[in-house]
Design an enzyme around this catalytic site. Structure first.
Site, mmCIF file in Angstrom:
data_model
loop_
_atom_site.group_PDB
_atom_site.id
_atom_site.type_symbol
_atom_site.label_atom_id
_atom_site.label_comp_id
_atom_site.label_asym_id
_atom_site.label_seq_id
_atom_site.Cartn_x
_atom_site.Cartn_y
_atom_site.Cartn_z
ATOM 1 N N GLY A 189 5.003 7.433 18.333
ATOM 2 C CA GLY A 189 5.652 8.593 18.930
ATOM 3 C C GLY A 189 7.145 8.422 19.111
ATOM 4 N N ASP A 199 2.922 0.173 29.421
ATOM 5 C CA ASP A 199 2.045 0.780 28.408
ATOM 6 C C ASP A 199 1.081 -0.268 27.848
ATOM 7 O OD1 ASP A 199 1.006 2.821 26.910
ATOM 8 O OD2 ASP A 199 2.559 2.774 25.375
ATOM 9 N N ALA A 224 3.905 0.886 10.419
ATOM 10 C CA ALA A 224 3.260 1.827 11.348
ATOM 11 C C ALA A 224 4.280 2.864 11.786
ATOM 12 C CB ALA A 224 2.695 1.084 12.565
#
Length: 633
Positions: free
Chosen positions: A28, A141, A25
């Site tokens: 950011g 997060d 993957a």
């Protein structure tokens, strides 16, 4: 899975330890790779920070601080961090590899989830966050992308990438928002302030999404969503999903209160409420037992022994009946004695009736298929004593879910009885057999005999394993894989001729002899730097065999004219000062490159051995600052 075609890290060995096999993957802040820890022979996930961020010293310090904090957090629902390091421009974390998919993938595929299933995902998530909060860390997060559902049914929270110790909160600058807008608490939006209650808010939003299939706030821009977090109240899930129970409405509204002081204090407090809510959710009615009597039938009498025992309790003990014809002398007893006897008899009958009445018995609850921790809490709530038995393998039920109970569910037992919960250990796992140095056919046969499936075959060069034989497997030898799971085979493509062009002849000669070749050197007039390899036979990357002869053609310089002993002499200005070139051979590539740059030189890195250590360097000696130095590793 993310594409790896153009990724330069795939195929490299970072820090001489982690062989990067594919990219999983890209986000950011970092990319995540599947890699092999060649030192410990295990599969890991590597989180490699983007180069643009790696150049920021403050960010690197936060990244390293993250590694130290999370590595100290040991919890079955947290992805473990093994190691942290750097290799040149690459800063990375080595983490536990969890094959499976994210909760976001599940939501895309299925939409909203049933209430019980949603809670059974949230409970281990809250357990992981609660452990972090107890250790003084905040995730910051929490979202479905950071919840992994493994192939064997485990739930793992990943990417504490912005976690901070609560005591170190002054490191966060006011006004800087770190997180994802859709799950961001009002205090994060307005002041950039976070604590455990911010994670609670995000968890409440995530539970809302699991129950309704959508996020509570929609907007054309991130700022419009952020505005709604500050000024609106998250609606009850039942407003979008009418079948959602009221108890979960209360749970979501409590967790997402705009005032942090009105939310549960941390994830552990929300966990307790979630477990209690799970206990109150209605179950599907249990199927009628096959041996149940039909309507209108007369039930069989109770256990004859118990009936007989009750009768005996009501019979005066130790008194034999009188013989026939016996005339007992009539005795008159006082009234108080008769009254006392009646009281005793009444009490005996009442006590005996309670002993055999249904009030003393209860049914074992149906706990099958739910998380063993939740099942234990529910059974204890109903007054049972609970033991956890040895896990047993099951091909259908995920790990740590109740496979069966002893006594079985639905059976009548005495109140307060002991229930043993037998958890599922998930599917039976088999160790990948050692097939190194076998042919492909023999390797496939051995893998199949072990109860696994031989999968795709790839080929890579090898200096040590003969062409066509197995070099390694993925997963590696000894890894326990679900029965019937796939094992990929990597075959040796044989030894390829190394590219030693532009290397100094003496270094090329030593390197090739170390690889088992027999080099000979031919000198030739050439404009290249004297003592440099200008040609080789066999050519680079040609298939070769151990001990094969190799001819190196080396430059002895031009016939006339003066040349500096480094590349591009025409760029050197007369009178330019010479700088000593550091000899960085045998050092780690990253350290070597940094040392050369610090000395004022440009650096070109070429891969030849893949060991992570410098095996050759050109030029050596002295050169003007800014000269390009080539190093091989």
């Amino acid at each position: 899975m993310d594409t790896t075609v153009a990724d330069p890290l795939v195929g490299r060995v970072l820090d001489g330890r982690y062989r990067v096999e594919s990219r999983i993957a890209r986000g950011g802040m970092a990319a995540v790779y599947l890699a092999m820890d060649v030192r410990l022979d295990r599969t890991v996930a590597l989180k490699v920070m983007h180069r643009s961020l790696a150049e920021d010293p403050d960010f690197v310090r936060r990244f390293i601080g993250e590694a130290k904090s999370v590595a100290s957090l040991s919890h079955p629902n947290v992805v473990h961090v093994f190691d942290q390091g750097t290799d040149g421009d690459h800063v990375y974390l080595s983490m536990e590899y969890v094959p499976g998919r994210t909760l976001r993938d599940v939501l895309r595929q299925r939409g909203r989830l049933p209430a019980r299933e949603a809670l059974e995902i949230m409970i281990p998530v809250l357990a992981a966050l609660g452990a972090a909060h107890q250790a003084g860390m905040v995730h910051r997060d929490v979202k479905p992308e950071n919840v992994l559902l493994s192939d064997d049914g485990r739930v793992k929270v990943v990417d504490f990438g912005l976690a901070r110790a609560i005591e170190a909160g002054n490191q966060t600058r006011t006004g800087v928002m770190i997180g994802t807008i859709a799950y961001m608490s009002p205090e994060q939006v307005t002041a950039g302030v976070t604590d455990a209650r911010s994670d609670v808010y995000a968890a409440g939003v995530m539970l809302f999404e699991l129950l309704t299939g959508r996020q509570p706030y929609q907007g054309e821009t991130p700022m419009s969503v952020a505005y709604r977090h500050v000024h609106d109240r998250v609606p009850a899930p039942s407003s979008l999903a009418p079948e959602s129970p009221a108890v979960l409405d209360r749970l979501v509204l409590s967790a997402t209160d705009r005032d942090p002081n009105h939310r549960p204090a941390d994830a552990t407090a929300l966990l307790v409420a979630a477990v209690e809510a799970h206990r109150t959710l209605p179950r599907d009615p249990a199927p009628r037992p096959a041996h149940a009597a039909p309507a209108g039938a007369h039930p069989a009498p109770a256990n004859p022994t118990l009936v007989q025992s009750r009768t005996e309790m009501l019979t005066t003990p130790g008194v034999a009946p009188p013989p026939p014809g016996h005339r007992e002398r009539r005795r008159v007893r006082p009234v108080w004695f008769i009254v006392a006897l009646a009281v005793v008899m009444t009490g005996a009958i009442g006590a005996t009736g309670w002993w055999f009445s249904e009030g003393r018995y209860t049914k074992v609850p149906d706990l099958l298929g739910i998380n063993v921790t939740v099942a234990k809490a529910e059974a204890e709530k109903e007054g049972f004593a609970v033991k956890i038995g040895q896990p047993e393998n099951d091909n259908k039920l995920g790990e740590n879910k109740v496979l069966r109970t002893d006594p079985e569910s639905g059976r009548e037992v005495v109140q307060g009885a002991v229930i043993t919960l037998i958890p599922s250990a998930g599917p039976r796992k088999i160790a990948v057999p050692n097939v190194v140095n076998l042919s492909e056919a023999d390797a496939r046969s051995k893998i199949s005999e072990a109860g696994l499936t031989a999968g795709a075959v790839s080929r890579v060069p090898s200096d040590t394993v003969q062409r066509g034989l197995v070099l390694r497997t993925s997963p590696q030898v000894g890894t326990r894989v679900k029965e019937g799971g796939t094992v990929q085979i990597v075959l040796s493509a044989g030894q390829l001729m190394p590219d030693v062009s532009e290397m100094q002849c003496d270094q090329a000669d030593a390197f090739l002899r170390g690889k088992g070749f027999t080099p000979t050197v031919v000198q030739q007039t050439d404009d290249a730097q004297p003592g440099t390899v200008i040609a080789q036979s066999p050519a680079a990357r040609a298939e070769v065999t151990a001990g094969q002869g190799v001819q190196l053609t080396c430059s002895k310089g031009p016939d006339t004219g003066f040349h500096w002993p480094w590349e591009n002499p025409e760029n050197v200005q007369p009178g330019q000062a010479l700088v000593a070139i550091p000899d960085v051979r045998f050092k780690k590539v990253g350290e070597a490159a940094q040392e050369l740059r610090t000395a004022g030189f440009k650096v070109r890195v070429r891969k030849i051995a893949g060991t992570g250590a410098v095996v050759a360097e050109n030029p050596l000696g002295q050169a003007p600052a800014g000269t390009r130095i080539t190093i091989w590793h």
